[in-house]
Write an enzyme that holds these catalytic residues in place. Structure first.
Site, mmCIF file in Angstrom:
data_model
loop_
_atom_site.group_PDB
_atom_site.id
_atom_site.type_symbol
_atom_site.label_atom_id
_atom_site.label_comp_id
_atom_site.label_asym_id
_atom_site.label_seq_id
_atom_site.Cartn_x
_atom_site.Cartn_y
_atom_site.Cartn_z
ATOM 1 N N ASP A 270 0.765 -1.261 0.215
ATOM 2 C CA ASP A 270 0.045 -0.178 0.080
ATOM 3 C C ASP A 270 1.000 1.267 0.292
ATOM 4 O OD1 ASP A 270 -2.165 -1.576 0.331
ATOM 5 O OD2 ASP A 270 -1.959 -1.763 2.345
ATOM 6 N N LYS B 119 2.309 2.451 -5.073
ATOM 7 C CA LYS B 119 2.895 1.922 -6.354
ATOM 8 C C LYS B 119 2.011 2.082 -7.451
ATOM 9 C CE LYS B 119 3.022 -2.433 -4.583
ATOM 10 N NZ LYS B 119 2.753 -2.239 -3.058
ATOM 11 N N GLY C 242 -4.255 -4.337 -4.343
ATOM 12 C CA GLY C 242 -5.015 -3.405 -4.838
ATOM 13 C C GLY C 242 -4.461 -2.345 -5.064
ATOM 14 N N HIS C 243 -4.378 -1.878 -6.367
ATOM 15 C CA HIS C 243 -3.824 -0.759 -6.804
ATOM 16 C C HIS C 243 -4.968 0.323 -7.101
ATOM 17 C CE1 HIS C 243 -0.080 -2.425 -6.943
ATOM 18 N NE2 HIS C 243 -0.121 -3.378 -8.086
ATOM 19 N N GLN D 215 2.386 -5.974 -3.125
ATOM 20 C CA GLN D 215 2.807 -6.060 -1.695
ATOM 21 C C GLN D 215 4.049 -5.400 -1.489
ATOM 22 O OE1 GLN D 215 1.745 -9.753 -2.978
ATOM 23 N NE2 GLN D 215 -0.186 -8.794 -2.556
HETATM 24 P P1 IMP Z 1 -2.755 -12.752 2.040
HETATM 25 O O1 IMP Z 1 -1.404 -12.315 1.129
HETATM 26 O O2 IMP Z 1 -3.783 -12.536 1.705
HETATM 27 O O3 IMP Z 1 -2.315 -14.203 2.381
HETATM 28 O O4 IMP Z 1 -2.247 -11.947 3.287
HETATM 29 C C1 IMP Z 1 -0.906 -12.265 4.229
HETATM 30 C C2 IMP Z 1 -0.724 -10.532 4.720
HETATM 31 O O5 IMP Z 1 -0.374 -9.917 3.723
HETATM 32 C C3 IMP Z 1 -1.638 -9.754 5.480
HETATM 33 O O6 IMP Z 1 -0.956 -9.201 6.681
HETATM 34 C C4 IMP Z 1 -2.220 -8.994 4.516
HETATM 35 O O7 IMP Z 1 -2.860 -7.966 5.057
HETATM 36 C C5 IMP Z 1 -1.074 -8.706 3.826
HETATM 37 N N1 IMP Z 1 -1.365 -8.122 2.351
HETATM 38 C C6 IMP Z 1 -1.511 -8.909 1.300
HETATM 39 N N2 IMP Z 1 -1.797 -8.215 0.130
HETATM 40 C C7 IMP Z 1 -1.292 -7.021 0.474
HETATM 41 C C8 IMP Z 1 -1.362 -5.591 -0.037
HETATM 42 O O8 IMP Z 1 -1.401 -5.594 -1.476
HETATM 43 N N3 IMP Z 1 -1.165 -4.570 0.278
HETATM 44 C C9 IMP Z 1 -0.935 -4.398 1.995
HETATM 45 N N4 IMP Z 1 -1.038 -5.936 2.648
HETATM 46 C C10 IMP Z 1 -1.315 -6.759 1.948
#
Ligand code: IMP
Length: 429
Positions: A13, A16, A40-41, A222
């Site tokens: 977040d 990017k 999520g962009h 991420q």
């Molecule tokens: P998962 O990727 O859904 O398995 O989540 C694992 C961890 O990564 C959690 O803490 C999510 O909140 C975090 N996470 C996954 N994708 C994003 C992203 O695009 N932005 C911020 N945090 C993310």
């Protein structure tokens, strides 16, 4: 500048989407190499706000080719939904403009169900519940289904059968529903039919394009601190988020990745659980959240907010091999009183310049702060670096000195033009 890789330098977040959007002007092809619709962009184009999860943010640029590479996990239903959302605003890519790797693994309904059910139990990680972890588990256990399986119905049926036999007992223990091939197969065959025109050996496509001199932008999802190997394990996602993973995740040579741009916010946010040394609880955190509109674009969750953390950024720069930093949301600090920056940690009587390995140890460090000269007023019209308030230039200089990476881009708002470029960093060819 050649090819570029853009990755998040914090916990995701970082903004990017806007940076990739700007840099897409200088690329022919934009590739996502890892992750799935957990990302999520948020993009603002012509005043319209668009959120993409799985598709690269380059998708809003006509004439660019977007690639979902081998290392991505693809939810066919979610991908089709994103394509139809784009269609509604006239931006749906033609098959030639979107290439979906035949090697990418699939995220299927039982992965989402498992993710949701596991998040209901006490040791939950705060995932996005998009089925990402369970899909990567199947991939690594060598029992996953891939995009290429969508092309051969009898193989798809047999592999789904094996998958439901494996997953149903797990779901049963978690109080979940049973999945059957008869339920899963018909919608999946329909998705397969719709996605067929996009499916390709994307590694071979990219190698041909690179040989022909096309410019490629590798778009990370991420951030470094959520990387499966180098993040705050176990509070991480299940893939490689570093540019180091882009070669394998896109099917190209490491030498093709180009310079690495790390995107960092002028403060820090985190969603989900895990240690966060500079987190601001209460009123101060709420003020940053409000000022920066820090609510998740995938889950809508309020993001945890805190001061910029230089030990974390130093580590991200080193392990992520950052050549440049792009500093985003710098305008959000305007008007915030007593802004601070963490320059080191104190831990067990020692001063640390980078985070300790174990997340439990990181939870115990005490940040050492330096105050910043406060600044206020709108910065959104400022286009010249020297016209920025002294407090903000102080922050940029502090980052460059402490992290040892040039800040080539300072973002002062969501619009493309609310951006200052420095040190010859180029957003256009
Ligand atoms: P998962 O990727 O859904 O398995 O989540 C694992 C961890 O990564 C959690 O803490 C999510 O909140 C975090 N996470 C996954 N994708 C994003 C992203 O695009 N932005 C911020 N945090 C993310």
């Amino acid at each position: 500048m050649g090819n570029l890789s853009v990755v998040g330098a914090q916990w995701g977040d970082e903004g990017k989407g806007k940076v990739v959007d700007l840099l897409t002007a200088r690329a022919d092809i934009v590739v996502r190499f890892a992750g799935g619709s957990n990302a999520g962009h948020t993009l603002v184009v012509d005043g319209k706000r668009i959120v993409v999860h799985l598709l690269p943010s380059g998708v809003v640029h006509r004439g660019k080719v977007c690639v979902l590479g081998d290392g991505v996990v693809v939810d066919p239903e979610g991908l089709l939904r994103e394509l139809s959302d784009l269609e509604a605003i006239g931006l749906r890519p033609e098959p030639a403009g979107l290439r979906l790797s035949a090697r990418a693994h699939l995220v299927l309904p039982y992965h989402r169900e498992l993710d949701r059910r596991r998040e209901g139990v006490s040791e939950a990680l705060g995932t996005t519940q998009r089925g990402i972890g369970p899909a990567y588990e199947d991939k690594m256990a060598r029992r996953g289904l891939r995009v290429c399986d969508l092309r051969v119905p009898e193989r798809l049926r047999a592999r789904l059968q094996a998958a439901v036999e494996q997953v149903n007992p797990q779901l049963e223990r978690l109080g979940g529903p049973r999945f059957t091939v008869d339920d899963l197969l018909p919608p999946l065959l329909d998705h397969a039919r719709q996605l067929e025109p996009f499916i390709e050996d994307t590694g071979a496509f990219l190698q041909r394009a690179l040989a022909a001199g096309q410019q490629v932008l590798f778009e990370g999802a991420q951030g470094v601190l959520l990387d499966i190997d180098h993040g705050t394990y176990p509070y991480v996602t299940s893939s490689t988020t570093l540019a180091g993973g882009a070669a394998a995740g896109a099917g190209v040579a490491p030498r093709d990745l180009g310079a690495v741009v790390g995107v960092a916010k002028a403060y820090v946010t985190r969603v989900g659980k895990g240690p966060f040394p500079t987190e601001l609880a209460g009123e101060e955190g709420a003020r940053l959240r409000q000022a920066g509109a820090e609510f998740g674009s995938t889950t809508g969750r309020p993001r945890r907010c805190g001061w910029l953390d230089l030990p974390q950024l130093r580590y991200a720069a080193r392990v992520g091999g950052l050549d440049w930093l792009a500093l985003t949301k710098a305008d959000v600090l305007s008007g915030i009183e007593q802004t601070k920056v963490c320059v080191a940690y104190r831990w067990r009587g020692k001063r640390l310049d980078t985070p300790p390995v174990d997340a439990e140890d990181l939870a115990q460090v005490e940040p050492v702060y330096e105050p910043l000269t406060a600044f206020s007023g709108s910065l959104r019209e400022v286009r010249d670096y020297e016209a920025l308030p002294a407090g903000l230039r102080e922050l940029v200089a502090l980052i460059e000195r402490e992290v040892g990476v040039r800040v080539g881009l300072v973002s002062l708002g969501p619009q493309r033009e609310q951006t200052i470029l420095r040190h010859g960093f180029q957003a256009a060819p």
